[in-house]
Design a protein around this motif. Structure first.
Motif, PDB file in Angstrom:
ATOM      1  N   MET A  91       0.844  -1.202   0.000  1.00 19.17           N
ATOM      2  CA  MET A  91       0.000   0.000   0.000  1.00 19.17           C
ATOM      3  C   MET A  91       0.873   1.243   0.000  1.00 19.17           C
ATOM      4  N   THR A 126      -5.367   2.881  -2.891  1.00 22.80           N
ATOM      5  CA  THR A 126      -6.237   2.399  -1.816  1.00 22.80           C
ATOM      6  C   THR A 126      -7.700   2.685  -2.165  1.00 22.80           C
ATOM      7  N   ASP A 161     -10.149   0.271   2.487  1.00 23.26           N
ATOM      8  CA  ASP A 161      -8.940   0.200   3.304  1.00 23.26           C
ATOM      9  C   ASP A 161      -9.035   1.187   4.461  1.00 23.26           C
ATOM     10  N   LYS A 162      -9.731   2.287   4.200  1.00 27.70           N
ATOM     11  CA  LYS A 162      -9.817   3.371   5.171  1.00 27.70           C
ATOM     12  C   LYS A 162     -11.189   4.012   5.059  1.00 27.70           C
ATOM     13  N   THR A 213      -8.206   3.520   9.469  1.00 36.08           N
ATOM     14  CA  THR A 213      -8.134   2.367   8.583  1.00 36.08           C
ATOM     15  C   THR A 213      -9.040   1.277   9.146  1.00 36.08           C
ATOM     16  N   GLN A 232      -8.329  -1.770   9.160  1.00 35.61           N
ATOM     17  CA  GLN A 232      -7.454  -2.691   9.875  1.00 35.61           C
ATOM     18  C   GLN A 232      -7.342  -2.291  11.342  1.00 35.61           C
TER      19      GLN A 232
END
Length: 242
Positions: free
Chosen positions: A1, A33, A202-203, A217, A219
């Motif tokens: 990324m 992204t 991703d975000k 994010t 994640q």
């Protein structure tokens, strides 16, 4: 990324008369992204998209798209972005293929693969059909094809899966992932279908009352095993309304 920025705003404000629609918004989208931009109706999402695509001029603040100032270098930026904002409008009596060709002529693009664009959105068999005969879902697919037919570096999509059935939503999800992973395109999109955002983003950024109140994010958010995007979104919006 990549950590390079495709979009960066700082202190962005937009007012219409006395109505301040965006207030000191800072948004960062990294290249390569998928960024999900969330907010209730009227929060300022579409106004943000129109500023990023040069359709509106900011009242205050900095706006950079693909490393360039959108207020100064709009023409250079527009060559490299594809967008779908508001309800897509087409030449109803013309075919899907003809609509794409008109768009390419307007963009000044002489060489582009319209057949591949139609195929990627599942319209390869109806390319010669008048758009007046298209369903809402087919129009959405055509709008996505139009946004990407000139192979942009950045896609800005406002509710791109609106009107699609579950099969269509999954097909577009796979398409967006492929555009990022195989073609290196960056995607900024809004959606009220939070499960779809959770699948591909991703975000995320959340805007409430014209202010971007959170950027995280997925994640980071999913480190909490009990994380639920719908509950998180509602809690952040309610907090921003206080």
């Amino acid at each position: 990324m990549s950590t390079e920025q495709a979009i960066h705003t700082k202190g962005l404000c937009k007012s219409f008369g006395k109505n301040e629609v965006l207030r000191k918004c800072s948004l960062t989208v990294e290249k390569g992204t998928i960024y999900g931009f969330l907010g209730i109706n009227g929060a300022g999402k579409t106004t943000m998209f129109k500023i990023l695509t040069g359709l509106l001029t900011p009242t205050l603040g900095e706006v950079q798209v693909l490393g360039k100032d959108v207020t100064v270098q709009k023409a250079d930026i527009l060559r490299h972005i594809g967008s779908m904002i508001d309800v897509p409008v087409f030449y109803e009596h013309l075919s899907a293929r003809e609509n794409l060709n008109i768009h390419l002529a307007y963009m000044g693009v002489k060489k582009a693969d319209t057949e591949t664009a139609l195929s990627k959105v599942g319209l390869q068999s109806v390319g010669n059909q008048p758009v007046s005969e298209f369903s809402l879902g087919m129009r959405q697919r055509l709008a996505i094809a139009r946004a990407m037919v000139h192979q942009p570096k950045l896609l800005i999509l406002d509710e791109p899966v609106n009107g699609l059935d579950p099969v269509g939503i999954r097909e577009m999800r796979d398409l967006f992932k492929s555009l990022v992973e195989k073609d290196g395109i960056t995607i900024l999109f809004s959606s009220h279908i939070l499960s779809e955002v959770e699948h591909i983003a991703d975000k995320i950024g959340i805007i409430s009352n014209g202010v971007i109140v959170r950027e995280m994010t997925l994640q980071e958010l999913k480190k909490d095993s009990s994380f639920n995007l719908e509950e998180y979104f509602i809690s952040i919006v309610k907090e921003g309304e206080r």
